[in-house]
Write an enzyme that holds these catalytic residues in place. Structure first.
Site, mmCIF file in Angstrom:
data_model
loop_
_atom_site.group_PDB
_atom_site.id
_atom_site.type_symbol
_atom_site.label_atom_id
_atom_site.label_comp_id
_atom_site.label_asym_id
_atom_site.label_seq_id
_atom_site.Cartn_x
_atom_site.Cartn_y
_atom_site.Cartn_z
ATOM 1 N N GLY A 1 1.063 -0.945 0.062
ATOM 2 C CA GLY A 1 -0.134 -0.129 -0.006
ATOM 3 C C GLY A 1 1.159 1.460 0.250
ATOM 4 C CG ASP B 1 -5.444 -3.802 -1.294
ATOM 5 O OD1 ASP B 1 -4.915 -3.225 -0.777
ATOM 6 O OD2 ASP B 1 -5.420 -4.836 -1.876
ATOM 7 C CE LYS C 1 -9.659 2.058 8.540
ATOM 8 N NZ LYS C 1 -10.371 1.851 7.217
ATOM 9 N NE ARG D 1 -1.806 -3.313 -4.111
ATOM 10 C CZ ARG D 1 -2.121 -3.200 -2.540
ATOM 11 N NH1 ARG D 1 -2.097 -1.969 -2.098
ATOM 12 N NH2 ARG D 1 -2.269 -4.438 -2.207
ATOM 13 C CG ASP E 1 -8.704 -0.929 10.182
ATOM 14 O OD1 ASP E 1 -9.513 0.457 11.208
ATOM 15 O OD2 ASP E 1 -8.594 -1.342 9.502
ATOM 16 C CB SER E 2 -6.136 -3.371 13.756
ATOM 17 O OG SER E 2 -5.544 -3.314 13.336
ATOM 18 N N GLY E 3 -4.387 -1.282 13.593
ATOM 19 C CA GLY E 3 -2.632 -0.075 14.407
ATOM 20 C C GLY E 3 -1.918 -1.798 15.218
ATOM 21 C CG ASP F 1 -1.131 1.228 3.502
ATOM 22 O OD1 ASP F 1 -0.873 1.265 4.614
ATOM 23 O OD2 ASP F 1 -1.802 0.635 2.566
ATOM 24 C CB THR G 1 0.182 -3.920 10.126
ATOM 25 O OG1 THR G 1 -0.721 -4.435 9.899
ATOM 26 C CG2 THR G 1 1.426 -3.825 9.466
HETATM 27 P P1 IMP Z 1 -3.775 -2.338 10.468
HETATM 28 O O1 IMP Z 1 -3.139 -3.719 10.757
HETATM 29 O O2 IMP Z 1 -5.179 -2.969 11.077
HETATM 30 O O3 IMP Z 1 -3.453 -1.096 11.285
HETATM 31 O O4 IMP Z 1 -3.835 -2.244 9.432
HETATM 32 C C1 IMP Z 1 -2.936 -2.445 8.487
HETATM 33 C C2 IMP Z 1 -3.330 -2.435 6.949
HETATM 34 O O5 IMP Z 1 -4.828 -2.887 6.863
HETATM 35 C C3 IMP Z 1 -2.863 -0.488 5.933
HETATM 36 O O6 IMP Z 1 -1.732 -1.320 5.798
HETATM 37 C C4 IMP Z 1 -3.504 -1.308 4.716
HETATM 38 O O7 IMP Z 1 -3.032 -2.590 3.821
HETATM 39 C C5 IMP Z 1 -5.041 -2.058 5.491
HETATM 40 N N1 IMP Z 1 -6.359 -1.498 5.741
HETATM 41 C C6 IMP Z 1 -6.320 -0.719 6.294
HETATM 42 N N2 IMP Z 1 -7.453 0.199 6.033
HETATM 43 C C7 IMP Z 1 -7.955 -0.075 4.556
HETATM 44 C C8 IMP Z 1 -8.393 0.718 3.871
HETATM 45 O O8 IMP Z 1 -8.854 1.320 5.059
HETATM 46 N N3 IMP Z 1 -8.061 0.572 2.487
HETATM 47 C C9 IMP Z 1 -7.466 -0.124 2.602
HETATM 48 N N4 IMP Z 1 -6.525 -0.840 3.009
HETATM 49 C C10 IMP Z 1 -6.591 -0.578 4.729
HETATM 50 MG MG MG Z 2 -0.607 -2.224 4.293
#
Ligand code: IMP
Ligand code: MG
Length: 173
Positions: free
Chosen positions: A43, A158, A130, A164, A102-104, A99, A106
């Protein structure tokens, strides 16, 4: 996901202006830094390309692939390091480039991995923070845009590998 429509969230000019500001912020905080930017694929690819061109200081770059998502819009709740960085981080000022947070999960988990390797400093930058579904606390040192909810595509992001290549950011609804 097929009957979703995309609505413009940030146009190319707005994104470009914001990324340039982030570049200025990072450059001014690291005037003599030995910077290593590590982008979290896939991303980040477009953001990373624009961000490094906005820096006034030299930097090394690398990419990693970690995966916490299936093919939908919900996190699977675990992190696989699919492709790791091999550039040594000792004496480096490392900035992780993502990129969207979201949950944090990653960024939090991969940050812990890099922290254990002993960089001189370790910061994080995300194009989009987010905030509405945060499960793990992540300190973002630099952030392009803050939103609460919504699934965002374009500018590298994506949905099932679509969108993308778009130059703007859209929300799917
Ligand atoms: P996390 O581990 O939940 O914070 O998610 C992080 C990863 O999920 C990001 O690096 C994105 O690749 C993917 N992701 C989370 N939200 C979105 C979104 O709204 N659009 C696209 N990809 C997302
Ligand atoms: Mg990603």
């Amino acid at each position: 996901m097929n009957n979703l429509t995309k609505k413009m969230l940030f146009d190319a000019e707005t994104i470009s202006g914001r990324v340039k500001e982030l570049g200025r912020q990072i450059s001014s905080r690291h005037p003599e830094g030995d910077l290593l930017l590590i982008g979290i694929l896939k991303g980040c690819f477009m953001f990373m390309a624009d961000l490094v061109r906005s820096l006034d200081v030299p930097c090394q770059i690398d990419f990693v692939r970690v995966s916490s998502y299936g093919s939908g819009t919900c996190s699977s709740g675990r992190l696989d390091i699919v492709m790791d960085s091999r550039i040594p981080v000792a004496n480096k000022d490392v900035i992780l480039v993502d990129d969207i947070v979201d949950s944090g999960l990653t960024l939090c988990e991969y940050r812990n991995v890099v922290a254990q390797r002993g960089p001189r400093s370790l910061e994080t930058v995300a194009l989009i923070d987010k905030t509405g579904r945060r499960e793990k606390f992540v300190e973002l040192d630099y952030c392009g845009f803050k939103i609460e909810h919504g699934f965002i595509v374009g500018y590298g992001l994506d949905c099932d590998e679509q969108y993308r290549g778009l130059g703007c950011l859209y929300v799917l609804e």
